[in-house]
Write a protein that holds these residues in place. Structure first.
Motif, PDB file in Angstrom:
ATOM      1  N   TYR A 198       0.802  -1.226   0.000  1.00  0.00           N
ATOM      2  CA  TYR A 198       0.000   0.000   0.000  1.00  0.00           C
ATOM      3  C   TYR A 198       0.832   1.271   0.000  1.00  0.00           C
ATOM      4  O   TYR A 198       0.381   2.300  -0.502  1.00  0.00           O
ATOM      5  N   GLU A 199       2.042   1.237   0.583  1.00  0.00           N
ATOM      6  CA  GLU A 199       2.860   2.441   0.634  1.00  0.00           C
ATOM      7  C   GLU A 199       3.898   2.473  -0.488  1.00  0.00           C
ATOM      8  O   GLU A 199       4.110   3.511  -1.108  1.00  0.00           O
ATOM      9  N   GLN A 200       4.545   1.325  -0.729  1.00  0.00           N
ATOM     10  CA  GLN A 200       5.574   1.275  -1.766  1.00  0.00           C
ATOM     11  C   GLN A 200       5.006   0.905  -3.131  1.00  0.00           C
ATOM     12  O   GLN A 200       5.710   0.958  -4.138  1.00  0.00           O
ATOM     13  N   ASP A 201       3.738   0.496  -3.171  1.00  0.00           N
ATOM     14  CA  ASP A 201       3.041   0.186  -4.421  1.00  0.00           C
ATOM     15  C   ASP A 201       3.701  -0.971  -5.190  1.00  0.00           C
ATOM     16  O   ASP A 201       3.687  -0.993  -6.415  1.00  0.00           O
ATOM     17  N   LEU A 202       4.266  -1.939  -4.452  1.00  0.00           N
ATOM     18  CA  LEU A 202       4.833  -3.116  -5.098  1.00  0.00           C
ATOM     19  C   LEU A 202       3.731  -4.122  -5.391  1.00  0.00           C
ATOM     20  O   LEU A 202       2.731  -4.191  -4.678  1.00  0.00           O
ATOM     21  N   ASN A 203       3.910  -4.931  -6.436  1.00  0.00           N
ATOM     22  CA  ASN A 203       2.943  -5.991  -6.700  1.00  0.00           C
ATOM     23  C   ASN A 203       3.301  -7.223  -5.876  1.00  0.00           C
ATOM     24  O   ASN A 203       4.339  -7.265  -5.202  1.00  0.00           O
ATOM     25  N   LEU A 204       2.458  -8.258  -5.936  1.00  0.00           N
ATOM     26  CA  LEU A 204       2.651  -9.421  -5.077  1.00  0.00           C
ATOM     27  C   LEU A 204       3.970 -10.144  -5.379  1.00  0.00           C
ATOM     28  O   LEU A 204       4.641 -10.626  -4.459  1.00  0.00           O
ATOM     29  N   ARG A 205       4.341 -10.232  -6.651  1.00  0.00           N
ATOM     30  CA  ARG A 205       5.591 -10.901  -7.004  1.00  0.00           C
ATOM     31  C   ARG A 205       6.789 -10.138  -6.446  1.00  0.00           C
ATOM     32  O   ARG A 205       7.719 -10.738  -5.887  1.00  0.00           O
ATOM     33  N   GLU A 206       6.763  -8.811  -6.565  1.00  0.00           N
ATOM     34  CA  GLU A 206       7.857  -7.994  -6.056  1.00  0.00           C
ATOM     35  C   GLU A 206       7.957  -8.099  -4.540  1.00  0.00           C
ATOM     36  O   GLU A 206       9.055  -8.146  -3.977  1.00  0.00           O
ATOM     37  N   ILE A 207       6.805  -8.131  -3.873  1.00  0.00           N
ATOM     38  CA  ILE A 207       6.800  -8.279  -2.417  1.00  0.00           C
ATOM     39  C   ILE A 207       7.391  -9.633  -2.029  1.00  0.00           C
ATOM     40  O   ILE A 207       8.159  -9.750  -1.076  1.00  0.00           O
ATOM     41  N   GLY A 208       7.030 -10.680  -2.793  1.00  0.00           N
ATOM     42  CA  GLY A 208       7.583 -12.003  -2.530  1.00  0.00           C
ATOM     43  C   GLY A 208       9.094 -12.008  -2.641  1.00  0.00           C
ATOM     44  O   GLY A 208       9.794 -12.644  -1.834  1.00  0.00           O
ATOM     45  N   ASP A 209       9.636 -11.294  -3.632  1.00  0.00           N
ATOM     46  CA  ASP A 209      11.082 -11.205  -3.803  1.00  0.00           C
ATOM     47  C   ASP A 209      11.730 -10.530  -2.594  1.00  0.00           C
ATOM     48  O   ASP A 209      12.794 -10.957  -2.115  1.00  0.00           O
ATOM     49  N   VAL A 210      11.114  -9.472  -2.105  1.00  0.00           N
ATOM     50  CA  VAL A 210      11.654  -8.753  -0.950  1.00  0.00           C
ATOM     51  C   VAL A 210      11.615  -9.622   0.303  1.00  0.00           C
ATOM     52  O   VAL A 210      12.580  -9.658   1.085  1.00  0.00           O
ATOM     53  N   MET A 211      10.513 -10.336   0.497  1.00  0.00           N
ATOM     54  CA  MET A 211      10.309 -11.102   1.721  1.00  0.00           C
ATOM     55  C   MET A 211      10.842 -12.527   1.623  1.00  0.00           C
ATOM     56  O   MET A 211      10.878 -13.260   2.623  1.00  0.00           O
ATOM     57  N   GLY A 212      11.259 -12.940   0.427  1.00  0.00           N
ATOM     58  CA  GLY A 212      11.806 -14.277   0.269  1.00  0.00           C
ATOM     59  C   GLY A 212      10.760 -15.368   0.321  1.00  0.00           C
ATOM     60  O   GLY A 212      11.034 -16.479   0.802  1.00  0.00           O
ATOM     61  N   VAL A 213       9.547 -15.071  -0.151  1.00  0.00           N
ATOM     62  CA  VAL A 213       8.470 -16.064  -0.168  1.00  0.00           C
ATOM     63  C   VAL A 213       7.815 -16.051  -1.546  1.00  0.00           C
ATOM     64  O   VAL A 213       8.098 -15.194  -2.379  1.00  0.00           O
ATOM     65  N   THR A 214       6.939 -17.019  -1.784  1.00  0.00           N
ATOM     66  CA  THR A 214       6.256 -17.092  -3.075  1.00  0.00           C
ATOM     67  C   THR A 214       5.148 -16.048  -3.162  1.00  0.00           C
ATOM     68  O   THR A 214       4.687 -15.511  -2.149  1.00  0.00           O
ATOM     69  N   GLU A 215       4.714 -15.791  -4.390  1.00  0.00           N
ATOM     70  CA  GLU A 215       3.608 -14.855  -4.611  1.00  0.00           C
ATOM     71  C   GLU A 215       2.336 -15.349  -3.942  1.00  0.00           C
ATOM     72  O   GLU A 215       1.583 -14.555  -3.376  1.00  0.00           O
ATOM     73  N   SER A 216       2.087 -16.662  -3.974  1.00  0.00           N
ATOM     74  CA  SER A 216       0.887 -17.199  -3.339  1.00  0.00           C
ATOM     75  C   SER A 216       0.944 -17.020  -1.831  1.00  0.00           C
ATOM     76  O   SER A 216      -0.088 -16.786  -1.183  1.00  0.00           O
ATOM     77  N   ARG A 217       2.160 -17.109  -1.265  1.00  0.00           N
ATOM     78  CA  ARG A 217       2.293 -16.895   0.184  1.00  0.00           C
ATOM     79  C   ARG A 217       2.004 -15.443   0.533  1.00  0.00           C
ATOM     80  O   ARG A 217       1.380 -15.158   1.567  1.00  0.00           O
TER      81      ARG A 217
END
Length: 247
Positions: A198-217
């Protein structure tokens, strides 16, 4: 975007803000099931943009882009609701999660973990996480979702109404503060995920890359975070309404 007579050129406004409609549509699509068509969101969003432009003539002033974004998003959400795109069974499942969260928070005095929620719902962790995944899209946070059915949205009731009821504005301000507090009380991983989305406007795949988890997670974490927020907000809103009636 004004013509020689100083009037608003609606065609130019539509062209200028059409990319905003697409950006909002694709941002929403990240949280919606594949059965939802982005073109339908864009079509509804364009109707919201036209509505915002027509209202702009009534004096929204420099706040137009913010107001337009709200009307665009609201029109998209309205279209989703009208099409009843989420099966009733999934709505019931998500409500079960919210109730379990509220009950366990009251019992433990803290945010319950996934294993605890799965146990409370009498299912395995894998079954619970699948329920979170299936509930994708029911987690659209907006002021429209946090008022009584048939009520107008926050901007419609206040930004365009000089004679707004001060007590009603206070209620909405309390709701805004409760939303902020509810996000602050999220577990750290869910709070990080919400900030990235919501603040950085990343999509789910990008968030997964940052957090080290899958997009589904990430999708599961998002569903669970929103369930926590909704459980707290609707619980507190119910208490406030009850206190108001008793008062």
């Amino acid at each position: 975007m004004y013509n020689a007579a100083g009037q608003i050129n609606k065609d130019q406004l539509v062209q200028h803000f059409a990319p905003l409609v697409k950006r909002i549509a694709y941002h929403l699509m990240a949280r919606l099931p594949s059965s939802v068509q982005v073109d339908d969101l864009i079509q509804n969003g364009m109707m919201g943009l036209l509505d915002a432009i027509n209202r702009f003539e009534s004096g929204m002033g420099a706040q137009f882009e913010t107001y337009a974004a709200q009307r665009i998003r609201g029109a998209m959400l309205d279209g989703l609701r009208e099409n009843d795109w989420l099966p009733r069974s999934l709505r019931r499942d998500f409500r079960r999660i919210e109730l379990a969260i509220a009950q366990l928070e009251q019992e433990y005095g803290r945010a319950p973990g996934e294993n605890e929620l799965a146990s409370a719902l009498d299912m395995t962790l894998a079954e619970y996480q699948k329920m979170l995944q299936d509930a994708r899209g029911h987690q659209l946070i907006s002021f429209e979702d946090m008022v009584d059915d048939g009520d107008e949205d926050f901007l419609e009731r206040h930004l365009s109404d000089d004679a707004s009821d001060p007590s009603k504005i206070l209620e909405d301000e309390n709701l805004r503060q409760l939303l902020v507090q509810s996000i602050e009380l999220l577990p750290e991983r869910e709070k990080l995920m919400m900030a990235l989305y919501y603040e950085q406007d990343l999509n789910l795949r990008e968030i997964g890359d940052v957090m080290g988890v899958t997009e589904s997670r990430v999708c599961q974490l998002h569903s669970q975070a929103v369930a926590r927020i909704r459980a707290r907000i609707f619980g507190e809103a119910g208490l406030m309404k009850k206190a108001k009636r008793n008062g």
